[in-house]
Design a protein around this motif. Sequence first.
Motif, PDB file in Angstrom:
ATOM      1  N   SER A  42       0.777  -1.390  -0.328  1.00 57.37           N
ATOM      2  CA  SER A  42      -0.294   0.006  -0.081  1.00 57.37           C
ATOM      3  C   SER A  42       0.994   1.154   0.248  1.00 57.37           C
ATOM      4  O   SER A  42       2.085   1.547  -0.164  1.00 57.37           O
ATOM      5  N   ASP A  43       0.280   2.179  -0.523  1.00 54.70           N
ATOM      6  CA  ASP A  43       1.074   3.794  -0.580  1.00 54.70           C
ATOM      7  C   ASP A  43       0.831   4.090   0.956  1.00 54.70           C
ATOM      8  O   ASP A  43       0.919   4.884   1.099  1.00 54.70           O
ATOM      9  N   LEU A  44       0.090   4.005   1.776  1.00 54.90           N
ATOM     10  CA  LEU A  44       0.109   4.305   2.994  1.00 54.90           C
ATOM     11  C   LEU A  44       0.160   3.538   3.759  1.00 54.90           C
ATOM     12  O   LEU A  44       1.141   2.587   3.612  1.00 54.90           O
ATOM     13  N   ASP A  45       1.125   4.960   5.062  1.00 55.41           N
ATOM     14  CA  ASP A  45       1.958   4.044   5.862  1.00 55.41           C
ATOM     15  C   ASP A  45       1.252   3.615   7.655  1.00 55.41           C
ATOM     16  O   ASP A  45       0.199   3.925   7.749  1.00 55.41           O
ATOM     17  N   LEU A  46       0.988   2.212   6.569  1.00 52.82           N
ATOM     18  CA  LEU A  46       0.124   1.365   7.746  1.00 52.82           C
ATOM     19  C   LEU A  46       0.853   1.178   8.644  1.00 52.82           C
ATOM     20  O   LEU A  46       2.345   0.385   9.135  1.00 52.82           O
ATOM     21  N   GLU A  47       0.284   1.069  10.129  1.00 51.98           N
ATOM     22  CA  GLU A  47       0.652   0.933  11.523  1.00 51.98           C
ATOM     23  C   GLU A  47       0.688  -1.169  11.458  1.00 51.98           C
ATOM     24  O   GLU A  47      -1.135  -1.311  11.154  1.00 51.98           O
ATOM     25  N   THR A  48       1.370  -1.688  12.002  1.00 53.33           N
ATOM     26  CA  THR A  48       0.320  -3.158  11.759  1.00 53.33           C
ATOM     27  C   THR A  48       0.586  -4.076  13.099  1.00 53.33           C
ATOM     28  O   THR A  48      -0.032  -4.853  13.336  1.00 53.33           O
ATOM     29  N   THR A  49       0.138  -3.218  14.315  1.00 46.93           N
ATOM     30  CA  THR A  49      -0.112  -4.381  15.963  1.00 46.93           C
ATOM     31  C   THR A  49      -1.585  -4.366  15.982  1.00 46.93           C
ATOM     32  O   THR A  49      -1.541  -5.537  16.317  1.00 46.93           O
ATOM     33  N   ASP A  50      -2.833  -3.883  15.043  1.00 42.50           N
ATOM     34  CA  ASP A  50      -3.810  -5.000  15.310  1.00 42.50           C
ATOM     35  C   ASP A  50      -4.087  -5.481  14.430  1.00 42.50           C
ATOM     36  O   ASP A  50      -4.948  -6.654  14.009  1.00 42.50           O
ATOM     37  N   LEU A  51      -2.962  -5.396  13.304  1.00 42.09           N
ATOM     38  CA  LEU A  51      -3.137  -6.313  12.242  1.00 42.09           C
ATOM     39  C   LEU A  51      -2.554  -8.051  12.546  1.00 42.09           C
ATOM     40  O   LEU A  51      -3.359  -8.606  11.998  1.00 42.09           O
ATOM     41  N   THR A  52      -1.986  -7.691  12.826  1.00 42.30           N
ATOM     42  CA  THR A  52      -0.840  -8.220  13.358  1.00 42.30           C
ATOM     43  C   THR A  52      -2.297  -9.453  14.232  1.00 42.30           C
ATOM     44  O   THR A  52      -2.085 -10.742  14.913  1.00 42.30           O
ATOM     45  N   GLY A  53      -2.654  -8.333  15.389  1.00 42.52           N
ATOM     46  CA  GLY A  53      -2.978  -9.016  16.558  1.00 42.52           C
ATOM     47  C   GLY A  53      -4.052 -10.079  16.265  1.00 42.52           C
ATOM     48  O   GLY A  53      -4.592 -10.969  16.484  1.00 42.52           O
ATOM     49  N   SER A  54      -5.094  -8.848  15.109  1.00 44.44           N
ATOM     50  CA  SER A  54      -6.691  -9.529  14.838  1.00 44.44           C
ATOM     51  C   SER A  54      -6.168 -11.001  13.618  1.00 44.44           C
ATOM     52  O   SER A  54      -6.683 -11.305  13.744  1.00 44.44           O
ATOM     53  N   THR A  55      -5.077 -11.031  13.452  1.00 40.45           N
ATOM     54  CA  THR A  55      -5.051 -12.271  12.187  1.00 40.45           C
ATOM     55  C   THR A  55      -4.008 -13.435  12.883  1.00 40.45           C
ATOM     56  O   THR A  55      -4.131 -14.125  12.038  1.00 40.45           O
ATOM     57  N   SER A  56      -3.864 -13.247  13.953  1.00 41.59           N
ATOM     58  CA  SER A  56      -2.610 -13.970  14.979  1.00 41.59           C
ATOM     59  C   SER A  56      -1.643 -14.256  13.278  1.00 41.59           C
ATOM     60  O   SER A  56      -1.336 -15.686  13.634  1.00 41.59           O
ATOM     61  N   SER A  57      -1.013 -13.720  12.886  1.00 43.27           N
ATOM     62  CA  SER A  57      -0.114 -13.945  11.962  1.00 43.27           C
ATOM     63  C   SER A  57       0.693 -12.695  11.779  1.00 43.27           C
ATOM     64  O   SER A  57       0.374 -11.600  11.671  1.00 43.27           O
ATOM     65  N   PRO A  58       1.930 -13.082  11.518  1.00 40.02           N
ATOM     66  CA  PRO A  58       3.165 -11.873  11.214  1.00 40.02           C
ATOM     67  C   PRO A  58       2.703 -11.220  10.113  1.00 40.02           C
ATOM     68  O   PRO A  58       1.949 -11.376   8.964  1.00 40.02           O
ATOM     69  N   VAL A  59       2.671  -9.302  10.151  1.00 44.98           N
ATOM     70  CA  VAL A  59       2.317  -8.708   8.633  1.00 44.98           C
ATOM     71  C   VAL A  59       3.304  -7.781   8.881  1.00 44.98           C
ATOM     72  O   VAL A  59       4.342  -7.464   9.333  1.00 44.98           O
ATOM     73  N   VAL A  60       4.118  -7.744   7.507  1.00 41.55           N
ATOM     74  CA  VAL A  60       4.071  -6.865   6.710  1.00 41.55           C
ATOM     75  C   VAL A  60       3.601  -5.731   5.987  1.00 41.55           C
ATOM     76  O   VAL A  60       2.876  -6.356   4.982  1.00 41.55           O
ATOM     77  N   VAL A  61       4.399  -4.702   5.906  1.00 42.53           N
ATOM     78  CA  VAL A  61       3.944  -3.937   5.179  1.00 42.53           C
ATOM     79  C   VAL A  61       4.375  -3.164   3.966  1.00 42.53           C
ATOM     80  O   VAL A  61       5.720  -2.498   4.627  1.00 42.53           O
ATOM     81  N   LYS A  62       4.055  -3.012   2.788  1.00 46.80           N
ATOM     82  CA  LYS A  62       5.874  -2.771   1.834  1.00 46.80           C
ATOM     83  C   LYS A  62       4.370  -1.552   0.993  1.00 46.80           C
ATOM     84  O   LYS A  62       3.237  -1.992   0.471  1.00 46.80           O
ATOM     85  N   ARG A  63       5.653  -1.109   0.253  1.00 42.70           N
ATOM     86  CA  ARG A  63       5.005   0.051  -0.515  1.00 42.70           C
ATOM     87  C   ARG A  63       5.064  -0.339  -2.466  1.00 42.70           C
ATOM     88  O   ARG A  63       5.711  -1.227  -2.155  1.00 42.70           O
ATOM     89  N   GLY A  64       4.387   0.220  -2.645  1.00 47.85           N
ATOM     90  CA  GLY A  64       4.576  -0.372  -4.415  1.00 47.85           C
ATOM     91  C   GLY A  64       3.414  -1.573  -4.438  1.00 47.85           C
ATOM     92  O   GLY A  64       2.584  -1.421  -4.096  1.00 47.85           O
ATOM     93  N   SER A  65       3.863  -1.849  -5.867  1.00 50.13           N
ATOM     94  CA  SER A  65       2.815  -3.690  -5.889  1.00 50.13           C
ATOM     95  C   SER A  65       4.342  -4.729  -5.878  1.00 50.13           C
ATOM     96  O   SER A  65       5.126  -4.589  -5.798  1.00 50.13           O
ATOM     97  N   PRO A  66       3.255  -5.653  -5.757  1.00 49.63           N
ATOM     98  CA  PRO A  66       3.951  -6.651  -5.331  1.00 49.63           C
ATOM     99  C   PRO A  66       4.066  -7.447  -6.209  1.00 49.63           C
ATOM    100  O   PRO A  66       3.765  -7.013  -7.906  1.00 49.63           O
ATOM    101  N   GLU A  67       5.927  -7.774  -6.673  1.00 49.20           N
ATOM    102  CA  GLU A  67       6.114  -8.358  -8.179  1.00 49.20           C
ATOM    103  C   GLU A  67       5.488 -10.159  -7.327  1.00 49.20           C
ATOM    104  O   GLU A  67       6.063 -10.895  -7.182  1.00 49.20           O
ATOM    105  N   ILE A  68       4.342 -10.160  -8.549  1.00 48.61           N
ATOM    106  CA  ILE A  68       4.157 -11.509  -8.899  1.00 48.61           C
ATOM    107  C   ILE A  68       4.125 -11.847  -9.825  1.00 48.61           C
ATOM    108  O   ILE A  68       4.635 -11.551 -11.038  1.00 48.61           O
ATOM    109  N   GLU A  69       3.966 -13.405 -10.078  1.00 52.37           N
ATOM    110  CA  GLU A  69       3.873 -14.082 -11.433  1.00 52.37           C
ATOM    111  C   GLU A  69       3.067 -15.071 -11.399  1.00 52.37           C
ATOM    112  O   GLU A  69       2.365 -16.276 -10.139  1.00 52.37           O
TER     113      GLU A  69
END
Length: 862
Positions: A745-772
Amino acid sequence: MSEISKEYDFKQVEERWVDTWDESIYYFDWNSHAPQYIIDTPPPYPTGNFHIGNALNWCYIDFVARYKRMRGYNVMFPQGWDCHGLPTEVKVEEIHKITKNEVPREEFRRLCEELTAQNIAKMRVTMRRLGFSNDWSNEYVTMMPEYYSKTQRSFVRMFEKGMIYREDHPVNWCPRCGTAIAFAEVEYDSRTTTLNYLRFGSPLGDLEIATSRPELLAACVAVAVHPEDEKNRKYIGTEVKVPVFDYNVPVIADEVVDPTFGTGVVMICTFGDKQDVRWWVEHDLPLRQAIDRSGRMTEIAGKFAGLKISECKDAIIEEMKSKGVIYKEEPLDQNVGLCWRCKTAIEILSERQWFVKINPGEIIDTSAEIEWVPEHMEIRLKNWTGTMDWDWCISRQRIFATPIPVWYCKNCGEPLVAKEEWLPLDPNVSLPPVPCPNCGSEEFEPETDVLDTWMDSSISVLNVTGWLSDHKPRYPAQLRPQGHDIIRTWAFYTILRAKALVGTRPWDSILINGMVLGEDGHKMSKSLNNFIAPEEVMAKYGADAFRQWAAVGGSPGSDVMFRWKDVISGGRFLQKLWSMYRFSAPHAVKSDDAAPNQVDRWLLFELSTMIEAVTDSMDRFQFDEAFRAIRSFAWDVLADNYIELVKSRLYGPDGPEKRAAQSTIYAAIEALTSLLAPFTPFIAEEIRENLSGESVHTSSWPRPFGVNPQPEGCLIKEVAAAVRRYKSDRGMALNTPLAEIEVYSDLDLETTDLTGSTSSPVVVKRGSPEIETRAVEVKPQMKAIGPVFKNLSGEIIRTLTTMDPEDVARQRDSGKIKVKVGGETVELGPEAVEIATETLSAGKAVEMISLAGAIVLIRTGS
Ligand SMILES: [Zn+2]
Ligand SMILES: [Zn+2]
């Protein structure tokens, strides 16, 4: 804090608050300088049953009263009782097995008062149980001397101003009730009757007349034809002989006669209908009254005297048939005027009655100063005012009503109207303190007629705003809530009286509510068996659930259908609120050093937006809109999203982040209970009292928190919701840990509540993912292959599934797929296959979820 029960026990909670609430917090303060908000509450008729239509109207009034109080207004929500009238007289006769003439007037009145007081007591119980915030310090009872002295003084003042007079005049008369009634009390209904064709004798040859009321022959005073009626105009200016009664009446010309109806000739009687009255006045015709006050034929009906109207009708028809006077009969659909109380067909009699002058222009001008909600209802008042051709008949021939403070001199017959300082009084009980000003006689006859009950209730607004009291008057009131069925009576008369007595409009706004329809869509009535009593609803689901039906059922002005479904969902919402409160209670703590994060600020922004919207809806009396906004915030935003997001902080280690979540929950519940206070006063009070130890009903209306839009918090909520959906679609428990969640996302997101509510590690990155994406499976499409290749199809399909999916995908993209079958190569179109793909990021399979503003990659395993 004591244990909070899992189930919300509405009965226990509501009954406890009814018993403990201090009602003095709802009293109007006559000395306050705060802006006033006085409500001209309808005074119901004390039948003993506070019915569902009342309850709906009172819910609306209570929503407004509670809201305005919280907004800082000095609110008066008074309660009156419009006591006088026929139904109570009838009930007393029934209960005591008497007729009103068998006991002295005073005694009969006392029995009526006794029954009324009992009924009022019953209705007060229901109103309190429904949680209405009435100002009981401003209760009024129209049968009590404190009130009816004002009604009498209003009569005297208007008499002295020349606005009230006494005259012989045609009036609508209900033969069953034995009293005059006002035009506003006449209801019209269509009935099928018979049109009788008869012959009136004339030297020019018999004149043929059609009439539906042959029993009025003895009251015939003229016959009218249209001046251009070819066939009948030769009779104009001559006399014709009334059959059976054998006297002559003139034939007159009048353009109003419809030459195409019946024979084109009309019999004018005193009085068959309103048109007869007009002709009687215009052509200065004599009066022949054939029907008396009890609905029997008078002396002028000769041998028919003493018969009831219907008996006379039968007898006259029979006689005319036997003499060949009637030569034809046909059915006729007719609009018949009925008494609104007992549905008996009304008669028009000429009677000496008291009247209030009506000035239609003044009423329409005053109405224009009033805000009508909804606006289109004003047309009903205008239309009604436009049809007034008689003044308002205010005298009634009953007992249980406000006495007309007038005597008649026995010697000279002059009326003596009481002075204001003599009031209240009943001329049947006391004599005037002065002799007859005309002749000096001290002998008087009392006026035995009494006042129309609308004379009592049309000064309700003056009474509550302090007219003729020790307080400085505060008219106009701010609001008149009422049903649309009494616009032409209560609203009309109130405007007339306020203007006449104090020279001003009675209120700033009038709020019209609809009728309550049964679940079958018909008006609720005992006979249709679709009748629901508020007590029945409260016993099953409680007052707060009932009040939610009123809030969501419709908007003011429209009829509202009673639906159990709305009450049941109201009960469900109470339980949802309670569960949310029960979860939040240990965590809802106010804090000074909280550091709200993006999610907290998002919640406060959503809450602020909702508060603004609800405030706006309340100001426009759009209660359904307001309540739905509150409910949707509580249910969707707070319970289903925010609380889920911050649970891990609430259960986590102490610190400013945890305290921010606690503090935000506290603020949200505090605001929510305030917003709910007008709608569901019981549960709002119960939660607020537990939360802060204060009454929600003395709190202020919440203000927005001054938070800017929070796109980061909003996106965090969307991501968490997407992960929840992902897990539930796959049947995973919501607390199942995932290997990793990457949020681009282009927004600067905090991860505390995402990590907490998904019970999973969360990483926030800028731009778009490189995917195939990689093709992983070929799915041959039988419906495309079968019709073309017939019995080769099986072989083609088998072959396709053995080919390299990547290769098939490449061929499909080029438009043709070549397949070798049995040594031959066949070509397929792109529609022959579907290709399943998987998404790869950094060489590993991921699930990708695209959201507005973010792409989420979920890694499920290592
Ligand atoms: Zn009647
Ligand atoms: Zn006199």
